[in-house]
Design an enzyme around this catalytic site. Structure first.
Site, PDB file in Angstrom:
ATOM      1  N   ILE A   5       1.003  -1.245  -0.047  1.00  0.00           N
ATOM      2  CA  ILE A   5      -0.256   0.250   0.341  1.00  0.00           C
ATOM      3  C   ILE A   5       0.880   0.971  -0.840  1.00  0.00           C
ATOM      4  O   ILE A   5       0.567   2.520  -0.255  1.00  0.00           O
ATOM      5  CB  ILE A   5      -0.641   0.132   1.274  1.00  0.00           C
ATOM      6  CG1 ILE A   5      -1.819  -1.247   1.474  1.00  0.00           C
ATOM      7  CG2 ILE A   5      -1.811   1.041   1.521  1.00  0.00           C
ATOM      8  CD1 ILE A   5      -2.506  -1.645   2.269  1.00  0.00           C
ATOM      9  N   ASP A  57      13.787   2.270  10.773  1.00  0.00           N
ATOM     10  CA  ASP A  57      13.826   1.015  11.816  1.00  0.00           C
ATOM     11  C   ASP A  57      12.770   1.277  12.818  1.00  0.00           C
ATOM     12  O   ASP A  57      13.283   1.985  14.230  1.00  0.00           O
ATOM     13  CB  ASP A  57      14.393   0.189  12.301  1.00  0.00           C
ATOM     14  CG  ASP A  57      14.859  -0.954  12.627  1.00  0.00           C
ATOM     15  OD1 ASP A  57      13.289  -1.409  12.040  1.00  0.00           O
ATOM     16  OD2 ASP A  57      15.688  -2.226  12.376  1.00  0.00           O
ATOM     17  N   ASN A  98       2.300   4.376   8.057  1.00  0.00           N
ATOM     18  CA  ASN A  98       1.616   3.311   7.268  1.00  0.00           C
ATOM     19  C   ASN A  98       2.690   1.509   7.681  1.00  0.00           C
ATOM     20  O   ASN A  98       1.328   1.024   7.370  1.00  0.00           O
ATOM     21  CB  ASN A  98       1.835   3.188   5.844  1.00  0.00           C
ATOM     22  CG  ASN A  98       2.373   2.437   4.063  1.00  0.00           C
ATOM     23  OD1 ASN A  98       1.055   1.979   4.668  1.00  0.00           O
ATOM     24  ND2 ASN A  98       2.669   1.492   4.222  1.00  0.00           N
ATOM     25  N   SER A 137      -4.854   1.524  10.382  1.00  0.00           N
ATOM     26  CA  SER A 137      -5.255   0.759  11.395  1.00  0.00           C
ATOM     27  C   SER A 137      -5.751  -0.416  10.370  1.00  0.00           C
ATOM     28  O   SER A 137      -5.232  -0.851   9.188  1.00  0.00           O
ATOM     29  CB  SER A 137      -6.170   1.401  12.690  1.00  0.00           C
ATOM     30  OG  SER A 137      -6.222  -0.178  13.150  1.00  0.00           O
ATOM     31  N   TYR A 157      -2.306  -7.924  17.232  1.00  0.00           N
ATOM     32  CA  TYR A 157      -1.908  -7.627  16.597  1.00  0.00           C
ATOM     33  C   TYR A 157      -3.365  -6.508  16.426  1.00  0.00           C
ATOM     34  O   TYR A 157      -3.213  -5.356  16.101  1.00  0.00           O
ATOM     35  CB  TYR A 157      -1.974  -8.155  15.354  1.00  0.00           C
ATOM     36  CG  TYR A 157      -2.278  -7.315  13.879  1.00  0.00           C
ATOM     37  CD1 TYR A 157      -1.557  -6.997  13.348  1.00  0.00           C
ATOM     38  CD2 TYR A 157      -3.812  -7.475  12.876  1.00  0.00           C
ATOM     39  CE1 TYR A 157      -1.889  -5.512  12.008  1.00  0.00           C
ATOM     40  CE2 TYR A 157      -4.123  -6.818  12.173  1.00  0.00           C
ATOM     41  CZ  TYR A 157      -2.865  -5.888  11.340  1.00  0.00           C
ATOM     42  OH  TYR A 157      -3.074  -5.298   9.959  1.00  0.00           O
ATOM     43  N   LYS A 168      -3.111  -2.821  16.703  1.00  0.00           N
ATOM     44  CA  LYS A 168      -4.026  -1.145  15.495  1.00  0.00           C
ATOM     45  C   LYS A 168      -5.228  -1.194  16.489  1.00  0.00           C
ATOM     46  O   LYS A 168      -5.912   0.050  16.276  1.00  0.00           O
ATOM     47  CB  LYS A 168      -4.495  -2.298  15.051  1.00  0.00           C
ATOM     48  CG  LYS A 168      -3.431  -2.845  14.231  1.00  0.00           C
ATOM     49  CD  LYS A 168      -3.023  -1.796  13.037  1.00  0.00           C
ATOM     50  CE  LYS A 168      -1.842  -2.406  11.512  1.00  0.00           C
ATOM     51  NZ  LYS A 168      -0.809  -1.102  11.054  1.00  0.00           N
ATOM     52  N   VAL A 221      -5.521  -5.815   0.871  1.00  0.00           N
ATOM     53  CA  VAL A 221      -4.916  -6.730   0.190  1.00  0.00           C
ATOM     54  C   VAL A 221      -3.879  -7.443   0.469  1.00  0.00           C
ATOM     55  O   VAL A 221      -3.494  -7.336   0.432  1.00  0.00           O
ATOM     56  CB  VAL A 221      -4.503  -5.142   0.092  1.00  0.00           C
ATOM     57  CG1 VAL A 221      -4.003  -4.700  -1.172  1.00  0.00           C
ATOM     58  CG2 VAL A 221      -5.211  -3.899   0.453  1.00  0.00           C
ATOM     59  N   ASN A 262       3.075  -7.554   1.012  1.00  0.00           N
ATOM     60  CA  ASN A 262       4.030  -8.788   2.327  1.00  0.00           C
ATOM     61  C   ASN A 262       3.798  -8.810   2.924  1.00  0.00           C
ATOM     62  O   ASN A 262       4.172  -9.762   4.593  1.00  0.00           O
ATOM     63  CB  ASN A 262       5.583  -7.932   1.571  1.00  0.00           C
ATOM     64  CG  ASN A 262       6.519  -8.339   0.537  1.00  0.00           C
ATOM     65  OD1 ASN A 262       6.243  -9.699  -0.076  1.00  0.00           O
ATOM     66  ND2 ASN A 262       7.549  -7.461   0.342  1.00  0.00           N
TER      67      ASN A 262
END
Ligand SMILES: NC(=O)c1ccc[n+]([C@@H]2O[C@H](COP(=O)([O-])OP(=O)(O)OC[C@H]3O[C@@H](n4cnc5c(N)ncnc54)[C@H](OP(=O)(O)O)[C@@H]3O)[C@@H](O)[C@H]2O)c1
Length: 328
Positions: free
Chosen positions: A28, A95, A122, A170, A200, A204, A231, A235
């Site tokens: 994205i 990082d 992002n 998010s 996770y 978020k 999406v 990766n």
């Protein structure tokens, strides 16, 4: 779906528009940078791997030229891309697993710019095995949330300077958090395959709570969060699809989701682009809101919406950062 061509184009010679984005090597973030660049923005692409970011920079420059030429060839009267009006792309080392590196990246931007029109949080990781960073946080919590908190707070004066925007990615996955869990709860339990999703979700949800608090504390800055859509060809899913033997089943499962509900990587960037650039979004009407696929206004979970919980999350994070020597 919302058309990014309808967003304003700026001539970088006469108008300086600055965007800072984390995680732009693919998925994205890549398409978000491409459109910001085409719209005339000076874009700081913050990432942990210089080779990957520099490759993304070259690819975006090439892709923008190709699109411009295709539109010229087709002699579109509505042609809006102008090669002269492309912005510029710059690499900043960042990082998110390392708070010192986050602080250094923010200082670098502050040395180069006096304003940040759009800050886009992002970068993200999803559902990976339990790991603690050298700063002592669970890895998903730090990469997805805590480092973005620090990065945003450091850059906030530059965003305030131009009444800019802070956009945080998010996820629909935040709905997995069905009650308020303390951020100190690390969910390091067996089986990882289940508890990693809770980790996770916590990260978020915290990002949405942070956005809401930021909007209240800084009414002059438009702060919004969003779910970009499903999406499936980024990766983000690679940990699961690269697992030996069962990885292929996860890949097939994700492809089924993609066929049923998925959007392309470029469509996944549309929500961010609308939140970042659409003039119809205002601090008066939209501050603290949550958007979904394509930049449509939506509603986050009741946990994420609870302002008492959001304040608890904020205070915990500030204390944790202060304890580690970071002034907020
Ligand atoms: N894809 C979806 O369906 C979906 C759904 C909901 C929410 N989201 C959210 O959307 C955002 C973008 O996701 P995506 O699908 O585009 O994922 P992606 O293709 O995996 O991209 C993630 C980006 O984050 C960067 N990143 C990861 N760890 C980092 C670190 N420690 N420091 C700095 N950068 C780091 C990656 O850089 P490297 O290449 O160097 O690793 C990459 O550029 C994420 O926040 C994700 O949670 C995505």
């Amino acid at each position: 779906m919302f058309d990014p061509d309808t967003l304003p184009y700026f001539d970088p010679v006469s108008v300086r528009k600055v965007a800072v984005i984390t995680g732009s090597t693919g998925g994205i973030g890549y398409y978000t940078c491409l459109h910001l660049y085409i719209h005339g923005y000076t874009v700081y692409m913050c990432g942990k791997n210089s080779q990957r970011v520099n490759k993304a920079i070259k690819d975006i420059e090439q892709e923008a030229l190709t699109r411009a030429n295709q539109r010229h060839d087709k002699k579109h009267n509505w042609y809006r891309y102008d090669i002269k009006q492309f912005g510029s792309l710059h690499y900043i080392h960042l990082d998110l697993k390392d708070l010192k590196c986050v602080e250094r990246a923010a200082s670098k931007v502050m040395k180069l710019e006096t304003q940040v029109d759009v800050l886009i949080n992002n970068a993200g990781i999803m559902a990976i095995p339990f790991e603690k960073t050298r700063d002592g946080f669970e890895i998903q919590l730090q990469v997805n949330y805590i480092s973005h908190f620090l990065f945003t707070m450091k850059l906030l004066p530059l965003v305030e300077n131009c009444h800019g925007r802070v956009i945080s990615l998010s996820s629909l996955g935040h709905f997995l958090q069905y009650k308020y869990w303390k951020l100190s709860e690390q969910f390091n339990y067996f089986p990882n395959m289940v508890y990693t999703w809770f980790r996770y979700a916590v990260s978020k949800t915290a990002l949405i709570q942070f956005t809401k608090m930021l909007a209240i504390k800084n009414p002059g800055v438009l702060c919004v969060s969003l779910h970009p859509g499903l999406v499936m060809n980024t990766n983000l899913f690679s940990y699961w699809t690269r697992l030996p033997i069962i990885g292929i089943f996860f890949w097939m499962f994700f492809q089924v989701i993609n066929a049923l509900f998925g959007v392309t990587n470029e469509q996944g960037a549309i929500g961010t682009l609308r939140c970042a650039m659409c003039p119809s979004l205002t601090t008066e009407n939209d501050n603290g809101k949550y958007f979904t696929t394509g930049g449509i206004e939506s509603k986050s979970s009741s946990i994420a919406n609870n302002l008492d919980d959001a304040a608890t999350t904020w205070i915990w994070t500030v204390h944790q950062l202060n304890d580690r020597g970071y002034d907020i």
